[in-house]
Scaffold this active site. Sequence first.
Site, PDB file in Angstrom:
ATOM      1  N   TYR A 150       1.522  34.993  -6.047  1.00  0.00           N
ATOM      2  CA  TYR A 150       1.487  34.733  -4.609  1.00  0.00           C
ATOM      3  C   TYR A 150       0.991  33.314  -4.370  1.00  0.00           C
ATOM      4  O   TYR A 150       0.048  32.860  -5.023  1.00  0.00           O
ATOM      5  CB  TYR A 150       0.550  35.725  -3.902  1.00  0.00           C
ATOM      6  CG  TYR A 150       1.317  36.656  -3.008  1.00  0.00           C
ATOM      7  CD1 TYR A 150       2.150  36.169  -2.012  1.00  0.00           C
ATOM      8  CD2 TYR A 150       1.221  38.032  -3.165  1.00  0.00           C
ATOM      9  CE1 TYR A 150       2.874  37.027  -1.205  1.00  0.00           C
ATOM     10  CE2 TYR A 150       1.938  38.895  -2.355  1.00  0.00           C
ATOM     11  CZ  TYR A 150       2.766  38.389  -1.375  1.00  0.00           C
ATOM     12  OH  TYR A 150       3.489  39.234  -0.575  1.00  0.00           O
TER      13      TYR A 150
ATOM     14  N   GLU B 264       0.901  31.783  -0.822  1.00  0.00           N
ATOM     15  CA  GLU B 264       1.071  31.499   0.609  1.00  0.00           C
ATOM     16  C   GLU B 264       0.358  30.194   0.961  1.00  0.00           C
ATOM     17  O   GLU B 264      -0.708  29.886   0.429  1.00  0.00           O
ATOM     18  CB  GLU B 264       0.529  32.672   1.437  1.00  0.00           C
ATOM     19  CG  GLU B 264       1.477  33.860   1.378  1.00  0.00           C
ATOM     20  CD  GLU B 264       0.980  35.084   2.133  1.00  0.00           C
ATOM     21  OE1 GLU B 264      -0.053  34.987   2.815  1.00  0.00           O
ATOM     22  OE2 GLU B 264       1.637  36.123   2.019  1.00  0.00           O
TER      23      GLU B 264
ATOM     24  N   THR C 114      21.134  25.741   2.416  1.00  0.00           N
ATOM     25  CA  THR C 114      20.928  26.646   1.299  1.00  0.00           C
ATOM     26  C   THR C 114      20.963  25.785   0.049  1.00  0.00           C
ATOM     27  O   THR C 114      21.345  24.610   0.095  1.00  0.00           O
ATOM     28  CB  THR C 114      22.045  27.712   1.208  1.00  0.00           C
ATOM     29  OG1 THR C 114      23.299  27.041   1.199  1.00  0.00           O
ATOM     30  CG2 THR C 114      21.980  28.672   2.387  1.00  0.00           C
TER      31      THR C 114
ATOM     32  N   ARG D 222      19.895  30.949  -5.448  1.00  0.00           N
ATOM     33  CA  ARG D 222      19.947  31.426  -4.066  1.00  0.00           C
ATOM     34  C   ARG D 222      18.668  31.014  -3.365  1.00  0.00           C
ATOM     35  O   ARG D 222      17.573  31.303  -3.840  1.00  0.00           O
ATOM     36  CB  ARG D 222      20.032  32.964  -4.026  1.00  0.00           C
ATOM     37  CG  ARG D 222      21.334  33.530  -4.483  1.00  0.00           C
ATOM     38  CD  ARG D 222      22.477  33.008  -3.658  1.00  0.00           C
ATOM     39  NE  ARG D 222      22.544  33.624  -2.368  1.00  0.00           N
ATOM     40  CZ  ARG D 222      23.359  34.615  -2.077  1.00  0.00           C
ATOM     41  NH1 ARG D 222      24.178  35.099  -2.976  1.00  0.00           N
ATOM     42  NH2 ARG D 222      23.385  35.138  -0.866  1.00  0.00           N
TER      43      ARG D 222
ATOM     44  N   LYS E 156      25.122  26.838  -2.597  1.00  0.00           N
ATOM     45  CA  LYS E 156      26.558  26.703  -2.311  1.00  0.00           C
ATOM     46  C   LYS E 156      27.073  25.461  -3.052  1.00  0.00           C
ATOM     47  O   LYS E 156      27.067  25.458  -4.271  1.00  0.00           O
ATOM     48  CB  LYS E 156      26.782  26.623  -0.799  1.00  0.00           C
ATOM     49  CG  LYS E 156      26.364  27.928  -0.098  1.00  0.00           C
ATOM     50  CD  LYS E 156      26.719  27.920   1.373  1.00  0.00           C
ATOM     51  CE  LYS E 156      26.421  29.249   2.022  1.00  0.00           C
ATOM     52  NZ  LYS E 156      25.158  29.295   2.743  1.00  0.00           N
TER      53      LYS E 156
ATOM     54  N   ASP F 163      22.604  22.136  10.312  1.00  0.00           N
ATOM     55  CA  ASP F 163      22.619  23.142   9.255  1.00  0.00           C
ATOM     56  C   ASP F 163      23.679  22.713   8.249  1.00  0.00           C
ATOM     57  O   ASP F 163      24.872  22.882   8.474  1.00  0.00           O
ATOM     58  CB  ASP F 163      22.950  24.509   9.871  1.00  0.00           C
ATOM     59  CG  ASP F 163      22.972  25.613   8.826  1.00  0.00           C
ATOM     60  OD1 ASP F 163      23.065  25.310   7.628  1.00  0.00           O
ATOM     61  OD2 ASP F 163      22.897  26.791   9.227  1.00  0.00           O
TER      62      ASP F 163
HETATM   63  N1  DSN Z   1      27.174  33.818   3.982  1.00  0.00           N
HETATM   64  C1  DSN Z   1      27.283  32.393   4.087  1.00  0.00           C
HETATM   65  C2  DSN Z   1      28.683  31.967   3.996  1.00  0.00           C
HETATM   66  O1  DSN Z   1      29.446  32.628   3.325  1.00  0.00           O
HETATM   67  O2  DSN Z   1      29.044  30.952   4.566  1.00  0.00           O
HETATM   68  C3  DSN Z   1      26.653  31.874   5.288  1.00  0.00           C
HETATM   69  O3  DSN Z   1      25.524  32.613   5.556  1.00  0.00           O
END
Ligand code: DSN
Length: 498
Positions: free
Chosen positions: A77, A79, A283, A292, A286, A254
Amino acid sequence: MDILKDYLTKTAGEELNAEMLTFVANIDAVAKKRPEIAKSIVKELVDQRSHLKLIASENFCSLAVQSAMGNLLTDKYAEGYAGNRFYAGCDNVDDIERLASKEAMALLGAEHAYVQPHSGADANLVAFWAILRKHVQTPALEKFGEKNLLNITKEQWDEIRAEMGNQKLLGMDLYSGGHLTHGYRHNVSAQMFDVYNYHVDKETGLLDYENLRQMLHDIKPLIFLIGFSAYTGAVDYELLKSYADEVGAVMMVDMAHFAGLVAGGGLTGKYNPIPYAHICTTTTHKTLRGPRGGMVLCKKEYAEYVDKGCPHVMGGPLPNVMAAKAIAFKEANTPEFKAYAKKIIENSKQLAASLIEKGIKVQAGGTENHIVLVDVAALGLTGRQAESALRECGMTLNRNTLPFDEYGPWYTSGLRLGTPATTTLGMGRDEMAEIADIIAAVLKSIKPALDKKGNVSKARYTLDEDVKTASIRRIKGILDKFVLYPEIDTDFFTKYFN
Ligand code: DSN
């Protein structure tokens, strides 16, 4: 079942394959407790290896990133944030978090990076509340002559809550490509804010800058949110920042989908939001090809608010995932990744062009990033039918709403394709042209079937068996040349998990 021992016996005297050995050891440890989970892991690798991954938001991270996630760091942990924890014994997590943050700033040229969010949705919540606290809560506290939230009266707190809950957010409509966390009514963001949506232009399928500027002037939102999970145009962040400045809006971007394209120099200058936006969220899994997770990047003036993601929005961070982020950011800060990012876009453009050549309707007539949106309603299909049929034919992708979609988010009119994963495998323009040819053949061979009541179904379909067989064979031909994690021999596991 003693998988590791069997593997060591089988390979005695052979040259060490460290990646395979690590994988076998992990599967062995899992199988000893829950063989069905070990089986699912191996089967997932087989699945991802034997289907062409065209999901625009997925990728294949390195085995080093995966190893960093699977260890005892998950037990700690921590925090708070590096150097300011609510638990003892966080020295190693401090080192990891500082390193990940430093690597992120170096990679993306951000003034500050907060690497704790567990996902892009978390990152957006952290950013929203950082903005609300800086622009609404802090001035309100000052008005009450207080610094500490715990010292104000119930009436004062109610006043602040009412003000915090009545701020305007201008975000992209879900059907136009925005994300559900950008003010979609089924998401908490729509309850947190007084939400206004902008849409793409009906004719071009692209952002209408003048209309956006007008909306900014009419609405005067606290937050002007740009970003998407299904949009293929180039976005001029320099221009949009000048519009945001005209009305004093906070510009939030974003960049979950295209952070890797920015990191690798595929999107530069006015197309890179980081120099312009007050806050960016992303994120890390991607186009960035890490674990993730999520991250917030911001200007220095927002750093102290963003760093309070815990306690404001989150509980403890995931130290194992922060460790994996540090590795991924370092991997992305290389000439190889730069070439990769550019190739993603090159491949995407080729995929779009080849689909169009085959008579398939592509949203906005092409792409400037890693996404290609296909209009299957033009072929008399729903996205759901097309997605299922293509999966049967060896391809994994997802259905997606298109602007002003009449079928809604469950059936949809479109498909979303993306090239990050196939590009990681090493595929290039020739493969994209062939993939487009296969997709076009499958799409043209699908026929909507009737539902139980005799109406044309939005889910059922029939598929030409010869086209399906040919597609599976051709996809296999491509994947045999571009093997996912070639170090790992999944056949070895057949006798344990068949
Ligand atoms: N699930 C993601 C996507 O596929 O674009 C976005 O949250």
